[in-house]
Write an enzyme that holds these catalytic residues in place. Structure first.
Site, PDB file in Angstrom:
ATOM      1  N   HIS A  46       6.419   4.843   4.480  1.00 49.06           N
ATOM      2  CA  HIS A  46       5.799   3.743   3.741  1.00 49.06           C
ATOM      3  C   HIS A  46       5.321   4.237   2.382  1.00 49.06           C
ATOM      4  O   HIS A  46       4.452   5.108   2.312  1.00 49.06           O
ATOM      5  CB  HIS A  46       4.611   3.179   4.527  1.00 49.06           C
ATOM      6  CG  HIS A  46       5.022   2.428   5.756  1.00 49.06           C
ATOM      7  ND1 HIS A  46       4.790   1.080   5.925  1.00 49.06           N
ATOM      8  CD2 HIS A  46       5.671   2.838   6.872  1.00 49.06           C
ATOM      9  CE1 HIS A  46       5.270   0.694   7.095  1.00 49.06           C
ATOM     10  NE2 HIS A  46       5.805   1.735   7.698  1.00 49.06           N
ATOM     11  N   CYS A  51       6.441  -3.869   2.303  1.00 50.32           N
ATOM     12  CA  CYS A  51       5.237  -4.058   3.106  1.00 50.32           C
ATOM     13  C   CYS A  51       4.422  -5.236   2.578  1.00 50.32           C
ATOM     14  O   CYS A  51       4.255  -5.414   1.377  1.00 50.32           O
ATOM     15  CB  CYS A  51       4.431  -2.761   3.170  1.00 50.32           C
ATOM     16  SG  CYS A  51       2.858  -2.792   2.342  1.00 50.32           S
ATOM     17  N   GLU A  52       3.962  -6.056   3.509  1.00 48.95           N
ATOM     18  CA  GLU A  52       3.289  -7.290   3.111  1.00 48.95           C
ATOM     19  C   GLU A  52       1.873  -7.047   2.584  1.00 48.95           C
ATOM     20  O   GLU A  52       1.281  -7.924   1.979  1.00 48.95           O
ATOM     21  CB  GLU A  52       3.257  -8.276   4.279  1.00 48.95           C
ATOM     22  CG  GLU A  52       2.420  -7.816   5.456  1.00 48.95           C
ATOM     23  CD  GLU A  52       2.569  -8.755   6.651  1.00 48.95           C
ATOM     24  OE1 GLU A  52       3.433  -9.638   6.631  1.00 48.95           O
ATOM     25  OE2 GLU A  52       1.804  -8.566   7.604  1.00 48.95           O
ATOM     26  N   HIS A  53       1.330  -5.861   2.826  1.00 52.76           N
ATOM     27  CA  HIS A  53      -0.030  -5.596   2.346  1.00 52.76           C
ATOM     28  C   HIS A  53      -0.056  -5.142   0.897  1.00 52.76           C
ATOM     29  O   HIS A  53      -1.022  -5.384   0.192  1.00 52.76           O
ATOM     30  CB  HIS A  53      -0.705  -4.532   3.226  1.00 52.76           C
ATOM     31  CG  HIS A  53      -0.856  -4.970   4.642  1.00 52.76           C
ATOM     32  ND1 HIS A  53      -0.513  -4.178   5.714  1.00 52.76           N
ATOM     33  CD2 HIS A  53      -1.289  -6.141   5.151  1.00 52.76           C
ATOM     34  CE1 HIS A  53      -0.728  -4.854   6.839  1.00 52.76           C
ATOM     35  NE2 HIS A  53      -1.197  -6.041   6.525  1.00 52.76           N
ATOM     36  N   HIS A  54       0.997  -4.433   0.472  1.00 58.20           N
ATOM     37  CA  HIS A  54       0.977  -3.857  -0.878  1.00 58.20           C
ATOM     38  C   HIS A  54       2.196  -4.232  -1.713  1.00 58.20           C
ATOM     39  O   HIS A  54       2.281  -3.834  -2.867  1.00 58.20           O
ATOM     40  CB  HIS A  54       0.892  -2.331  -0.785  1.00 58.20           C
ATOM     41  CG  HIS A  54      -0.290  -1.844   0.000  1.00 58.20           C
ATOM     42  ND1 HIS A  54      -0.208  -1.529   1.341  1.00 58.20           N
ATOM     43  CD2 HIS A  54      -1.579  -1.659  -0.366  1.00 58.20           C
ATOM     44  CE1 HIS A  54      -1.408  -1.151   1.770  1.00 58.20           C
ATOM     45  NE2 HIS A  54      -2.256  -1.230   0.762  1.00 58.20           N
ATOM     46  N   CYS A  76       3.473   2.745   0.393  1.00 51.78           N
ATOM     47  CA  CYS A  76       2.058   2.420   0.173  1.00 51.78           C
ATOM     48  C   CYS A  76       1.165   3.545   0.672  1.00 51.78           C
ATOM     49  O   CYS A  76       0.050   3.710   0.187  1.00 51.78           O
ATOM     50  CB  CYS A  76       1.683   1.083   0.805  1.00 51.78           C
ATOM     51  SG  CYS A  76       1.885   0.997   2.579  1.00 51.78           S
ATOM     52  N   GLN A 107       5.930  -3.397   9.890  1.00 50.54           N
ATOM     53  CA  GLN A 107       6.966  -2.743  10.698  1.00 50.54           C
ATOM     54  C   GLN A 107       6.960  -3.231  12.148  1.00 50.54           C
ATOM     55  O   GLN A 107       8.003  -3.359  12.781  1.00 50.54           O
ATOM     56  CB  GLN A 107       6.753  -1.218  10.627  1.00 50.54           C
ATOM     57  CG  GLN A 107       7.918  -0.434  11.210  1.00 50.54           C
ATOM     58  CD  GLN A 107       7.718   1.071  11.080  1.00 50.54           C
ATOM     59  OE1 GLN A 107       7.101   1.531  10.128  1.00 50.54           O
ATOM     60  NE2 GLN A 107       8.239   1.829  12.032  1.00 50.54           N
TER      61      GLN A 107
HETATM   62 ZN    ZN Z   1       1.379  -1.216   2.770  1.00 51.50          ZN
END
Ligand code: ZN
Length: 183
Positions: A144, A75-78, A146, A116
């Protein structure tokens, strides 16, 4: 990817989170992480249009489905993994793709920092572009880390995304047939 540079940065990171990078268990960790990155992020260096071979369709006009394709992405956020199953369907026109190439193409887009929704759409758009089919349907179901590992509420929820083109949008029966076959 510059493996030495990545290993050096991981070593710094270990110190910053309160670790002692020189203790035995971590001695080889920076190099190991750097090596694992070449796999986890190899998608940046691949072009689906070069890797996917397309064949002439010899008169098959029904829906084709590849079910339960495992995928792993980050995941690109975490920068934590999300992973699950993909369901890929299309109705061909003049071109088809080798069945083993569907998971291959998914991996190409999954092995990057992703969300996603984008991953789902990239697979649909690429199939659409490569084959010019009557329609494409993609569904991704994923967990996920995260959400789970950070203790976000609703830990057990599974995220489902979908992307449709052509007959899968225009024709309710086509879309229902696809959704029933993958259920
Ligand atoms: Zn994430």
């Amino acid at each position: 990817m510059n493996q030495d540079k990545i290993a050096k940065l991981i070593k710094e990171l270990l110190t910053e989170i309160g670790e002692d990078p020189s203790r035995e268990g971590l001695a080889e960790t920076p190099e190991r992480v750097a090596r694992s990155f070449t796999k986890l992020y190899e998608g940046y260096h691949e072009d689906p249009k070069k890797l996917i071979t397309v064949f002439d369709n010899e008169g098959y006009n029904e829906m084709l489905i590849a079910k339960d394709i495992d995928f792993y992405s980050m995941c690109e956020h975490h920068m934590l993994p999300f992973f699950g199953k993909a369901y890929v369907g299309y109705i061909p026109n003049d071109k088809i793709i080798g069945l083993s190439k569907m998971p291959r193409m998914l991996d190409m887009f999954a092995r990057r920092l992703q969300n996603q929704e984008r991953l789902t759409k990239q697979v649909a758009d690429t199939l659409n572009e490569l084959l010019g089919p009557k329609g494409v349907g993609i569904v991704l179901k994923a967990e996920h880390l995260c959400m789970k590992a950070r203790g976000v509420e609703k830990q057990n929820c599974e995220i489902t995304t979908s992307s449709f083109t052509g007959l899968f949008i225009k024709d309710d029966r086509t879309r229902s047939e696809f959704l029933n076959l993958i259920a």
